[in-house]
Design a protein around this motif. Structure first.
Motif, PDB file in Angstrom:
ATOM      1  N   TYR A   1       7.796   8.147  66.456  1.00 50.60           N
ATOM      2  CA  TYR A   1       7.471   8.892  67.666  1.00 50.60           C
ATOM      3  C   TYR A   1       8.001  10.322  67.532  1.00 50.60           C
ATOM      4  CZ  TYR A   1      12.271   7.456  68.809  1.00 50.60           C
ATOM      5  OH  TYR A   1      13.622   7.217  68.768  1.00 50.60           O
ATOM      6  N   PRO A   2       7.423  11.249  68.310  1.00 51.74           N
ATOM      7  CA  PRO A   2       7.894  12.635  68.234  1.00 51.74           C
ATOM      8  C   PRO A   2       9.270  12.802  68.859  1.00 51.74           C
ATOM      9  CG  PRO A   2       5.927  12.449  69.637  1.00 51.74           C
ATOM     10  CD  PRO A   2       6.285  11.084  69.180  1.00 51.74           C
ATOM     11  N   LEU A   3      10.118  13.576  68.191  1.00 51.99           N
ATOM     12  CA  LEU A   3      11.394  13.985  68.780  1.00 51.99           C
ATOM     13  C   LEU A   3      11.197  15.274  69.569  1.00 51.99           C
ATOM     14  CD1 LEU A   3      13.796  13.308  65.791  1.00 51.99           C
ATOM     15  CD2 LEU A   3      13.707  12.066  67.961  1.00 51.99           C
ATOM     16  N   ASP A   4      10.339  16.132  69.044  1.00 52.31           N
ATOM     17  CA  ASP A   4       9.939  17.365  69.710  1.00 52.31           C
ATOM     18  C   ASP A   4       8.663  17.840  69.001  1.00 52.31           C
ATOM     19  OD1 ASP A   4      10.745  18.852  67.370  1.00 52.31           O
ATOM     20  OD2 ASP A   4      12.782  18.978  68.151  1.00 52.31           O
ATOM     21  N   ASP A   5       8.250  19.079  69.232  1.00 50.54           N
ATOM     22  CA  ASP A   5       6.994  19.573  68.644  1.00 50.54           C
ATOM     23  C   ASP A   5       7.035  19.710  67.132  1.00 50.54           C
ATOM     24  OD1 ASP A   5       5.939  19.719  71.172  1.00 50.54           O
ATOM     25  OD2 ASP A   5       6.201  21.885  71.369  1.00 50.54           O
ATOM     26  N   LYS A   6       8.231  19.770  66.563  1.00 46.13           N
ATOM     27  CA  LYS A   6       8.346  20.019  65.127  1.00 46.13           C
ATOM     28  C   LYS A   6       8.919  18.845  64.326  1.00 46.13           C
ATOM     29  CE  LYS A   6       8.911  24.984  65.791  1.00 46.13           C
ATOM     30  NZ  LYS A   6       7.588  25.405  65.552  1.00 46.13           N
ATOM     31  N   ARG A   7       9.549  17.899  65.022  1.00 45.25           N
ATOM     32  CA  ARG A   7      10.205  16.787  64.320  1.00 45.25           C
ATOM     33  C   ARG A   7       9.643  15.444  64.791  1.00 45.25           C
ATOM     34  NH1 ARG A   7      15.993  16.398  65.318  1.00 45.25           N
ATOM     35  NH2 ARG A   7      15.369  17.003  67.394  1.00 45.25           N
TER      36      ARG A   7
END
Length: 145
Positions: free
Chosen positions: A59-65
Motif C-alpha cells: 500500500y502507499p505510504l505517501d505519493d512517493k513511497r
C-alpha cells in the motif's frame, strides 16, 4: 503460471491468500484483522490452475513511497522463483505508478525474505524493536524512473 496485480481480489483469491498465510505464518486472525484495517491495498498474485500459490500485498505510504507489507508462497510451490517474480512485478507496478521507493520490514527469523530483499536492491535503513521486544529490520529500495 500468471502474475496479476489487482486492488479487488475475488473471494476465492482471498481464501487462497488466507490459506497460504495460515500455512506459512500460522496467525490468520491477526492477519485478517490487519487486512481489514489497511486501505488502498494492492495485491500481486501468482496464480496456477486458477489457484493463488503466492502473494505480495502493499500500500502507499505517501505519493512517493510504497510499502511492501506482506507476502508468502505456498510451501508446495517454493523454490520455483515465484517470490522473485512477485517482487519484480510489484516493483514494476509501483514504478509505473510514479513511486520512487519501496519500503519493507522483515525479521532475522525470515532470513530467506531478508536475503531476497538484499539480492534485489534493498538497503537496510534501520533496526527497531517493537512493543513485544521483537527486532524489525526496515529496508528500502530506490526505484529509478
Amino acid at each position: 503460471m500468471k502474475i496479476v496485480t489487482t486492488t479487488t481480489p475475488t473471494e476465492s483469491e482471498l481464501n487462497d491468500i488466507y490459506q497460504i498465510h495460515q500455512d506459512v505464518f500460522g496467525d490468520i486472525h491477526r492477519f485478517t484483522d490487519k487486512l481489514i484495517q489497511k486501505s488502498h491495498l494492492v495485491f500481486t498474485l501468482s496464480i496456477e490452475n486458477e489457484k493463488v500459490v503466492g502473494y505480495k500485498i502493499g500500500y502507499p505510504l505517501d505519493d512517493k513511497r510504497f510499502y511492501s507489507w506482506m507476502g508468502a508462497v505456498a510451501p508446495e510451490a517454493r523454490n520455483r522463483g515465484i517470490a522473485t517474480k512477485l517482487m519484480s512485478t510489484q516493483h514494476n507496478w509501483a514504478q509505473s505508478q510514479g513511486y520512487q521507493s519501496i519500503d519493507t520490514k522483515t525479521m532475522n527469523r525470515w532470513r530467506q525474505m531478508l536475503l531476497l530483499n538484499i539480492r534485489h536492491g534493498f538497503d537496510v535503513k534501520a533496526v527497531t524493536v517493537d512493543e513485544h521486544g521483537v527486532e524489525k529490520i526496515l529496508l528500502r529500495k530506490q526505484l529509478y524512473q
